[in-house]
Design an enzyme around this catalytic site. Structure first.
Site, PDB file in Angstrom:
ATOM      1  N   GLY A  31       0.811  -1.216   0.000  1.00  0.00           N
ATOM      2  CA  GLY A  31       0.000   0.000   0.000  1.00  0.00           C
ATOM      3  C   GLY A  31       0.844   1.266   0.000  1.00  0.00           C
ATOM      4  O   GLY A  31       0.505   2.250  -0.666  1.00  0.00           O
ATOM      5  N   THR A  32       1.948   1.240   0.718  1.00  0.00           N
ATOM      6  CA  THR A  32       2.797   2.433   0.800  1.00  0.00           C
ATOM      7  C   THR A  32       3.364   2.768  -0.579  1.00  0.00           C
ATOM      8  O   THR A  32       3.296   3.918  -1.026  1.00  0.00           O
ATOM      9  CB  THR A  32       3.937   2.195   1.815  1.00  0.00           C
ATOM     10  N   ASN A  90      -8.230   3.861   8.333  1.00  0.00           N
ATOM     11  CA  ASN A  90      -7.637   2.797   9.138  1.00  0.00           C
ATOM     12  C   ASN A  90      -7.891   2.948  10.632  1.00  0.00           C
ATOM     13  O   ASN A  90      -7.944   1.958  11.353  1.00  0.00           O
ATOM     14  CB  ASN A  90      -6.120   2.722   8.880  1.00  0.00           C
ATOM     15  N   GLN A 117      -7.936  -0.221   3.356  1.00  0.00           N
ATOM     16  CA  GLN A 117      -8.728  -0.660   4.515  1.00  0.00           C
ATOM     17  C   GLN A 117     -10.168  -1.006   4.157  1.00  0.00           C
ATOM     18  O   GLN A 117     -10.933  -1.428   5.024  1.00  0.00           O
ATOM     19  CB  GLN A 117      -8.727   0.427   5.603  1.00  0.00           C
ATOM     20  N   SER A 149      -3.551  -3.333  -0.619  1.00  0.00           N
ATOM     21  CA  SER A 149      -2.428  -4.007   0.037  1.00  0.00           C
ATOM     22  C   SER A 149      -2.830  -5.436   0.374  1.00  0.00           C
ATOM     23  O   SER A 149      -3.920  -5.667   0.920  1.00  0.00           O
ATOM     24  CB  SER A 149      -2.066  -3.247   1.316  1.00  0.00           C
ATOM     25  N   HIS A 159      -1.582  -7.644   2.602  1.00  0.00           N
ATOM     26  CA  HIS A 159      -1.619  -8.174   3.979  1.00  0.00           C
ATOM     27  C   HIS A 159      -2.828  -7.718   4.778  1.00  0.00           C
ATOM     28  O   HIS A 159      -3.103  -8.243   5.849  1.00  0.00           O
ATOM     29  CB  HIS A 159      -0.308  -7.879   4.726  1.00  0.00           C
ATOM     30  N   THR A 211      11.647  -7.542 -11.086  1.00  0.00           N
ATOM     31  CA  THR A 211      11.073  -8.886 -11.208  1.00  0.00           C
ATOM     32  C   THR A 211       9.955  -9.041 -10.176  1.00  0.00           C
ATOM     33  O   THR A 211      10.125  -8.712  -9.008  1.00  0.00           O
ATOM     34  CB  THR A 211      12.168  -9.947 -10.990  1.00  0.00           C
ATOM     35  N   CYS A 217       3.221   5.268  17.531  1.00  0.00           N
ATOM     36  CA  CYS A 217       4.517   5.382  18.178  1.00  0.00           C
ATOM     37  C   CYS A 217       5.593   5.229  17.106  1.00  0.00           C
ATOM     38  O   CYS A 217       5.646   4.217  16.408  1.00  0.00           O
ATOM     39  CB  CYS A 217       4.638   4.266  19.195  1.00  0.00           C
TER      40      CYS A 217
HETATM   41  N1  PLP Z   1      -3.107   2.874   3.418  1.00  0.00           N
HETATM   42  C1  PLP Z   1      -3.797   2.586   4.524  1.00  0.00           C
HETATM   43  C2  PLP Z   1      -5.154   3.166   4.711  1.00  0.00           C
HETATM   44  C3  PLP Z   1      -3.263   1.726   5.485  1.00  0.00           C
HETATM   45  O1  PLP Z   1      -3.958   1.445   6.579  1.00  0.00           O
HETATM   46  C4  PLP Z   1      -1.970   1.194   5.263  1.00  0.00           C
HETATM   47  C5  PLP Z   1      -1.335   0.323   6.282  1.00  0.00           C
HETATM   48  O2  PLP Z   1      -1.626   0.419   7.454  1.00  0.00           O
HETATM   49  C6  PLP Z   1      -1.287   1.522   4.091  1.00  0.00           C
HETATM   50  C7  PLP Z   1      -1.889   2.366   3.192  1.00  0.00           C
HETATM   51  C8  PLP Z   1       0.094   0.990   3.804  1.00  0.00           C
HETATM   52  O3  PLP Z   1       0.028  -0.337   3.359  1.00  0.00           O
HETATM   53  P1  PLP Z   1       1.316  -1.290   3.441  1.00  0.00           P
HETATM   54  O4  PLP Z   1       1.435  -1.716   4.868  1.00  0.00           O
HETATM   55  O5  PLP Z   1       0.998  -2.412   2.521  1.00  0.00           O
HETATM   56  O6  PLP Z   1       2.480  -0.499   2.990  1.00  0.00           O
END
Ligand code: PLP
Length: 375
Positions: A71-72, A144, A172, A192, A194, A230, A317
């Site tokens: 997600g990041t 989130n 989310q 994302s 996970h 890759t 934190c």
């Molecule tokens: N966007 C939201 C709303 C999230 O809650 C998160 C992770 O907590 C992310 C993006 C980032 O995802 P990732 O952990 O896969 O980098």
């Protein structure tokens, strides 16, 4: 020792057994998905099958799915790669989106939210009128910390009327509410793995056919040139299975919402000094954010941990410092309330007996400490 009760699905969802099996099998597949020989084609097949499953989760065309590391990265890729002349971003976005906006190299405008955490459409219109065009508007589908769901279709319409494109972070929302990229009308959507029971370090960017995306990571031109490197074949194969099962999980939504609501009713029946954040707004079924006045979030997290329950505090934190939640601050909560909040996030494995334990632990802490500042 009994296993802890896990109530932190918004941080990461427990990986699915089926995903572990698929990832393990995929790791035994020799071959680079870009190689044309049989081994390469086997790896490619896994990636393409997963792409179709992720497309089904997002309600988009298979070819509009680009895999990446999570997600990041997905948020960075869109916000920095959309080629906009300005970025308008909601104040409650995930840090990955807010930080990416600062690196986009164009003016950034922050759009506020109301007390429930719902974006101000009037302010969005004003910002669209003032910002250099074309703008990219970035508003998450579900938050989130609070679970609040934004009216993305309405926001898309406002953005499009002003010639802006819209990105929605659906990290989310996936597996908690139905997502239909085409129906939402968004230009970009990010996911994302996970958060839906896949493995960590895998994600996806969904792009509308007309939406530009300059690659954040350049190189060998994988993923139609949108994201080089890759592919993480095993992780992607696991994401596919997780996505498929996450769609089925939507059938669990009412059971999960009923458990969440039972916790909230127990809290409000016990005291009227606790604050259930965004209770009146549309929310994902699994998330509850509750402030217990006078008791720091970290203290609460420790108490629940000692009682065998894993959950998060609203404050984050990092580098040894506790940071007040920018989400709750943007919603107008004072620092004390924002610092006294916890986030309970339930999921497919949560049982009624877990909620009993949560309620008992919450009440016992409240009765001992509430309204009395803790050291
Ligand atoms: N966007 C939201 C709303 C999230 O809650 C998160 C992770 O907590 C992310 C993006 C980032 O995802 P990732 O952990 O896969 O980098």
């Amino acid at each position: 020792m009994t296993a802890p009760i896990y109530m932190d699905y918004n941080a990461t969802a427990p990986i699915r057994t089926s995903v572990i099996d698929v990832v393990t099998d995929a790791m035994r597949v020799v071959g680079n998905p870009s190689s044309v020989h049989a081994a390469g084609r086997s790896a490619r097949k896994l990636v393409e099958e997963a792409r179709a499953k992720v497309a089904a989760l997002a309600g988009c065309r298979t070819r509009d799915v680009t895999f990446c590391s999570g997600g990041t990265e997905a948020n960075n890729a869109v916000i920095r790669g959309a080629g906009a002349a300005s970025v308008i971003i909601s104040a409650i976005e995930h840090d990955s989106a807010l930080a990416a906006a600062k690196l986009a190299g164009v003016p950034v405008f922050v759009c506020g939210v109301d007390r429930d955490g719902v974006i101000s459409q009037d302010q969005l219109r004003t910002l669209l009128a003032e910002s250099p065009a074309p703008a990219l508007v970035s508003v998450m589908l579900a938050n989130n910390e609070t679970g609040v769901i934004q009216p993305i279709q309405e926001i898309v319409q406002i953005a499009h009327e002003c010639g802006a494109r819209l990105h929605t972070d659906a990290v989310q929302a996936a597996g908690k509410i139905n997502i239909d990229f085409n129906e939402l009308g968004a230009d970009y959507l990010t996911l994302s793995s996970h958060k839906v029971g896949g493995s960590q370090g895998v994600g996806a960017i969904i792009t509308a056919p007309t939406a530009p995306l300059a690659p954040l990571i350049a190189g060998g031109g994988q993923e139609l040139g949108r994201r080089s490197g890759t592919e993480n074949v095993a992780g992607i194969a696991g994401f596919g299975v997780a996505a498929l099962e996450a769609v089925d999980d939507l059938g669990e939504a009412s059971r999960i919402a009923a458990m969440r609501d039972r916790f909230e009713v127990a809290v409000s029946d016990h005291t009227n000094t606790a604050c259930i954040i965004s209770r009146g707004a549309p929310r994902t079924p699994n998330t509850s954010c509750v402030a217990m006045p006078g008791v720091k979030g970290e203290t609460q997290v420790m108490h629940f941990d000692l009682n065998g329950i894993c959950l998060s505090s609203g404050s984050a934190c990092s580098s040894g410092k506790v940071k007040v939640s920018h989400v709750l601050s943007a919603m107008g909560y004072d620092e004390e309330t924002a610092n006294a909040s916890i986030r309970v996030s339930l999921g497919r494995m949560t049982q009624d007996s877990d909620i009993d334990a949560l309620i008992t632990a919450w009440k016992s802490l409240y009765d001992r400490t509430a309204d009395r500042p803790l050291a």
